[in-house]
Design a protein around this motif. Sequence first.
Motif, PDB file in Angstrom:
ATOM      1  N   THR A   1       0.885  -1.292  -0.022  1.00  0.00           N
ATOM      2  CA  THR A   1       0.258   0.156   0.031  1.00  0.00           C
ATOM      3  C   THR A   1       1.005   1.285  -0.176  1.00  0.00           C
ATOM      4  OG1 THR A   1      -1.684  -1.092   1.239  1.00  0.00           O
ATOM      5  CG2 THR A   1      -1.826   1.239   1.295  1.00  0.00           C
ATOM      6  N   VAL A   2       1.771   1.208   0.906  1.00  0.00           N
ATOM      7  CA  VAL A   2       2.740   2.473   1.026  1.00  0.00           C
ATOM      8  C   VAL A   2       3.621   2.490  -0.282  1.00  0.00           C
ATOM      9  CG1 VAL A   2       4.442   3.615   2.383  1.00  0.00           C
ATOM     10  CG2 VAL A   2       2.753   2.419   3.423  1.00  0.00           C
ATOM     11  N   GLY A   3       3.875   1.575  -0.651  1.00  0.00           N
ATOM     12  CA  GLY A   3       4.863   1.750  -2.145  1.00  0.00           C
ATOM     13  C   GLY A   3       3.891   2.299  -3.027  1.00  0.00           C
ATOM     14  N   VAL A   4       2.607   1.837  -3.330  1.00  0.00           N
ATOM     15  CA  VAL A   4       2.141   2.095  -4.528  1.00  0.00           C
ATOM     16  C   VAL A   4       1.792   3.488  -4.390  1.00  0.00           C
ATOM     17  CG1 VAL A   4      -0.251   1.937  -5.508  1.00  0.00           C
ATOM     18  CG2 VAL A   4       0.866   0.071  -4.960  1.00  0.00           C
ATOM     19  N   PHE A   5       1.517   4.042  -2.968  1.00  0.00           N
ATOM     20  CA  PHE A   5       1.090   5.460  -2.862  1.00  0.00           C
ATOM     21  C   PHE A   5       2.475   6.261  -2.915  1.00  0.00           C
ATOM     22  CE2 PHE A   5       0.801   9.273   0.052  1.00  0.00           C
ATOM     23  CZ  PHE A   5      -0.273   9.768  -0.392  1.00  0.00           C
ATOM     24  N   PHE A   6       3.512   5.836  -2.779  1.00  0.00           N
ATOM     25  CA  PHE A   6       4.792   6.688  -3.007  1.00  0.00           C
ATOM     26  C   PHE A   6       4.939   6.635  -4.409  1.00  0.00           C
ATOM     27  CE2 PHE A   6       6.924   5.777   1.634  1.00  0.00           C
ATOM     28  CZ  PHE A   6       5.947   6.527   2.092  1.00  0.00           C
ATOM     29  N   VAL A   7       4.801   5.653  -5.293  1.00  0.00           N
ATOM     30  CA  VAL A   7       5.219   5.738  -6.532  1.00  0.00           C
ATOM     31  C   VAL A   7       4.225   6.801  -7.169  1.00  0.00           C
ATOM     32  CG1 VAL A   7       4.824   4.437  -8.689  1.00  0.00           C
ATOM     33  CG2 VAL A   7       6.148   3.096  -6.760  1.00  0.00           C
ATOM     34  N   TRP A   8       2.825   6.444  -6.949  1.00  0.00           N
ATOM     35  CA  TRP A   8       2.059   7.530  -7.441  1.00  0.00           C
ATOM     36  C   TRP A   8       2.223   9.038  -7.130  1.00  0.00           C
ATOM     37  CZ3 TRP A   8      -2.301   9.878  -4.571  1.00  0.00           C
ATOM     38  CH2 TRP A   8      -3.127  10.769  -5.361  1.00  0.00           C
ATOM     39  N   ARG A   9       2.820   9.436  -6.063  1.00  0.00           N
ATOM     40  CA  ARG A   9       2.885  10.739  -5.625  1.00  0.00           C
ATOM     41  C   ARG A   9       4.392  11.185  -6.218  1.00  0.00           C
ATOM     42  NH1 ARG A   9      -0.629  14.018  -5.043  1.00  0.00           N
ATOM     43  NH2 ARG A   9       0.480  15.320  -3.799  1.00  0.00           N
ATOM     44  N   HIS A  10       5.163  10.386  -6.311  1.00  0.00           N
ATOM     45  CA  HIS A  10       6.692  10.930  -6.755  1.00  0.00           C
ATOM     46  C   HIS A  10       6.612  11.107  -8.096  1.00  0.00           C
ATOM     47  CE1 HIS A  10       8.186   9.745  -2.845  1.00  0.00           C
ATOM     48  NE2 HIS A  10       9.178  10.419  -3.106  1.00  0.00           N
ATOM     49  N   GLN A  11       5.646  10.177  -8.989  1.00  0.00           N
ATOM     50  CA  GLN A  11       5.612  10.587 -10.453  1.00  0.00           C
ATOM     51  C   GLN A  11       4.739  11.433 -10.606  1.00  0.00           C
ATOM     52  OE1 GLN A  11       4.010   6.433 -11.623  1.00  0.00           O
ATOM     53  NE2 GLN A  11       5.947   5.826 -12.319  1.00  0.00           N
ATOM     54  N   ARG A  12       3.874  12.150  -9.843  1.00  0.00           N
ATOM     55  CA  ARG A  12       2.759  13.021 -10.260  1.00  0.00           C
ATOM     56  C   ARG A  12       3.488  14.548 -10.160  1.00  0.00           C
ATOM     57  NH1 ARG A  12      -2.130  13.357 -12.601  1.00  0.00           N
ATOM     58  NH2 ARG A  12      -2.797  14.739 -10.908  1.00  0.00           N
ATOM     59  N   ASN A  13       4.685  14.258  -8.991  1.00  0.00           N
ATOM     60  CA  ASN A  13       5.342  15.511  -8.840  1.00  0.00           C
ATOM     61  C   ASN A  13       7.005  15.378  -9.172  1.00  0.00           C
ATOM     62  OD1 ASN A  13       3.001  17.220  -7.059  1.00  0.00           O
ATOM     63  ND2 ASN A  13       3.149  14.972  -6.468  1.00  0.00           N
ATOM     64  N   ALA A  14       7.084  15.536 -10.382  1.00  0.00           N
ATOM     65  CA  ALA A  14       8.474  15.094 -10.773  1.00  0.00           C
ATOM     66  C   ALA A  14       9.021  16.426 -11.322  1.00  0.00           C
ATOM     67  CB  ALA A  14       8.345  14.286 -11.983  1.00  0.00           C
ATOM     68  N   ARG A  15       8.521  17.708 -11.200  1.00  0.00           N
ATOM     69  CA  ARG A  15       8.811  18.934 -11.765  1.00  0.00           C
ATOM     70  C   ARG A  15       9.893  19.443 -10.721  1.00  0.00           C
ATOM     71  NH1 ARG A  15       4.236  21.366 -15.550  1.00  0.00           N
ATOM     72  NH2 ARG A  15       4.143  19.427 -16.829  1.00  0.00           N
ATOM     73  N   VAL A  16      10.806  20.701 -11.092  1.00  0.00           N
ATOM     74  CA  VAL A  16      11.544  21.209 -10.356  1.00  0.00           C
ATOM     75  C   VAL A  16      10.863  22.118  -9.349  1.00  0.00           C
ATOM     76  CG1 VAL A  16      13.267  23.025 -10.005  1.00  0.00           C
ATOM     77  CG2 VAL A  16      13.328  21.108 -11.815  1.00  0.00           C
ATOM     78  N   PRO A  17       9.716  22.734  -9.496  1.00  0.00           N
ATOM     79  CA  PRO A  17       8.888  23.638  -8.381  1.00  0.00           C
ATOM     80  C   PRO A  17       8.515  22.755  -7.454  1.00  0.00           C
ATOM     81  CG  PRO A  17       8.486  24.607 -10.609  1.00  0.00           C
ATOM     82  CD  PRO A  17       9.188  23.276 -10.964  1.00  0.00           C
ATOM     83  N   SER A  18       8.020  21.628  -7.868  1.00  0.00           N
ATOM     84  CA  SER A  18       7.488  20.502  -6.991  1.00  0.00           C
ATOM     85  C   SER A  18       8.568  20.043  -5.901  1.00  0.00           C
ATOM     86  CB  SER A  18       6.701  19.515  -7.355  1.00  0.00           C
ATOM     87  OG  SER A  18       5.659  20.000  -8.312  1.00  0.00           O
ATOM     88  N   SER A  19       9.711  19.813  -6.625  1.00  0.00           N
ATOM     89  CA  SER A  19      10.795  19.384  -5.728  1.00  0.00           C
ATOM     90  C   SER A  19      11.329  20.108  -4.757  1.00  0.00           C
ATOM     91  CB  SER A  19      11.893  19.111  -6.641  1.00  0.00           C
ATOM     92  OG  SER A  19      12.586  20.072  -7.266  1.00  0.00           O
ATOM     93  N   ILE A  20      11.388  21.628  -5.223  1.00  0.00           N
ATOM     94  CA  ILE A  20      11.570  22.607  -3.999  1.00  0.00           C
ATOM     95  C   ILE A  20      10.977  22.670  -2.860  1.00  0.00           C
ATOM     96  CG2 ILE A  20      12.127  24.997  -3.760  1.00  0.00           C
ATOM     97  CD1 ILE A  20      12.898  25.243  -6.594  1.00  0.00           C
ATOM     98  N   THR A  21       9.530  22.446  -3.168  1.00  0.00           N
ATOM     99  CA  THR A  21       8.733  22.484  -2.039  1.00  0.00           C
ATOM    100  C   THR A  21       8.748  21.337  -1.103  1.00  0.00           C
ATOM    101  OG1 THR A  21       7.002  23.725  -3.241  1.00  0.00           O
ATOM    102  CG2 THR A  21       6.165  22.465  -1.376  1.00  0.00           C
TER     103      THR A  21
END
Length: 483
Positions: A362-382
């Motif tokens: 469950t945690v792995g699927v959620f982590f994959v989804w959230r990291h793939q959805r926020n792969a741009r630099v502005p999101s990374s800074i936050t």
Amino acid sequence: MASVKAMPDITLAYPDTPTGEKVMDFGDHECKEREHGNEYVNISLSSNVTPKGWTLYVHPRGFIYWLNSRYHAVVDEDIRNPSSLEKANQFCSQCANLDLSEGMEAHMLGGMDASFCLFVNHNQCVAGYDLAKVRDGAVRDMPVSGLLRARRLYWNYITYHPSHRPCPKQGFSEATDALRSYYHEHFTYGTRCVAPFSKQECEELLGFLHRAKEEEEALPATAALLGWILKDVYSFRSANKFGQVTRDQLKTFHDTVAHPPDFAPQQSAAMRLFLLFLIHVPFFGIPQTYFAHVKNASEFRGHLAGLKQNWEAYTLQLVREYSDFILIVSSATVGLLTIDNIGEACRVAAMLSAFAALGSMTVGVFFVWRHQRNARVPSSITYLHNARNSRLGLSGHALLLSLPPVLLVWSIVAFTAAALAYALQDISLVSTWVMFGLFMLVFVLVTAGVYTFSTIWHWQSQDAWWRGLLSWRNTGRGEGSAV
């Protein structure tokens, strides 16, 4: 055959002259052209959109600005509006008393008067808010820091006003020299290079400058891009104390910049010990790997391209690891609870294994989804800012990142316990000892393999093993240079 010398391809926009001729000086070329009925009309020559005495120019991006060549005044406001035109004419009246020499301009800022406008000296490629300091005779007396700032203001001005003058020739030499220097720094320092342009950007821009200098020198788009390059070059030079310090002083300054003070919340000794216990006991030391990943992804080395590359590598690595963990979980727990006639201890261990496996999935699927959805630099800074400034810091964030593999390990441990309990049911004493001996042999071999390949990529010394635990504690205090 007679040779024909081609004239440069120039978009002409001419100010009014007393003789009725239209004159435009493009460096060494002076083009004089009398009015003819068959003259090619562009937007700048369209009289129905330009007030009398002003010439309209179009930026390559499409927005417009105006020049009054008589008073050397440039305005950005829409002077087609009567109120804005009145302000612009008042500005010209003030400029008439400034005695602006050839090659100088006054740029009206936000409708303000001449007491606060940008004065531009095209002869020396400088700009500033004090007219006395940017005149030809005063530039030589500028301090180095002031000259760098004046050049940055000038090239920023050219970026947004490139159409009414030819592209400055000296800009090509400065930009080429700067980009070659940054390219050399990338070879010398590698990932530690703090140049404002990446290696790939330097290659592309150098190729463009080489072609533009020979083919498109007079085009406004070339001047705009050249201004953008040199604006960043002089901004970097101002921050890097260019031309102001010795080599040793510059090295000391770079070392200071590379290790800035850590403004993340400081953790108490009790909190650090608690995190140390969690990392090395119930989490099996796995968070150390994720701590190194997130620390490397948070390092900023002078340009966003490097940060973007680090963040993309970090995200891709997490997604791959979590996807592998999900595959392992789904194949290791199937059919575990379908065995009949198992004892209570075996059943409890099997249930714990199933719960840990489901948690890891469950945690792995959620982590994959959230990291793939926020792969741009502005999101990374936050992301990195919140991770560093949380109550537990990067160490606590590494604990959360390691949840999928940690839960997977606990699932395997519980599965092993359930299998061992089931194997020891209803067998003789001799068989029990044989089974237990085989289990311990496999356990020792697995432990030796895991430990060896967990430490083989770290330099081994003769220090006791527990010194490594203390080094992790010290690492948690200074979490490196980050965004």
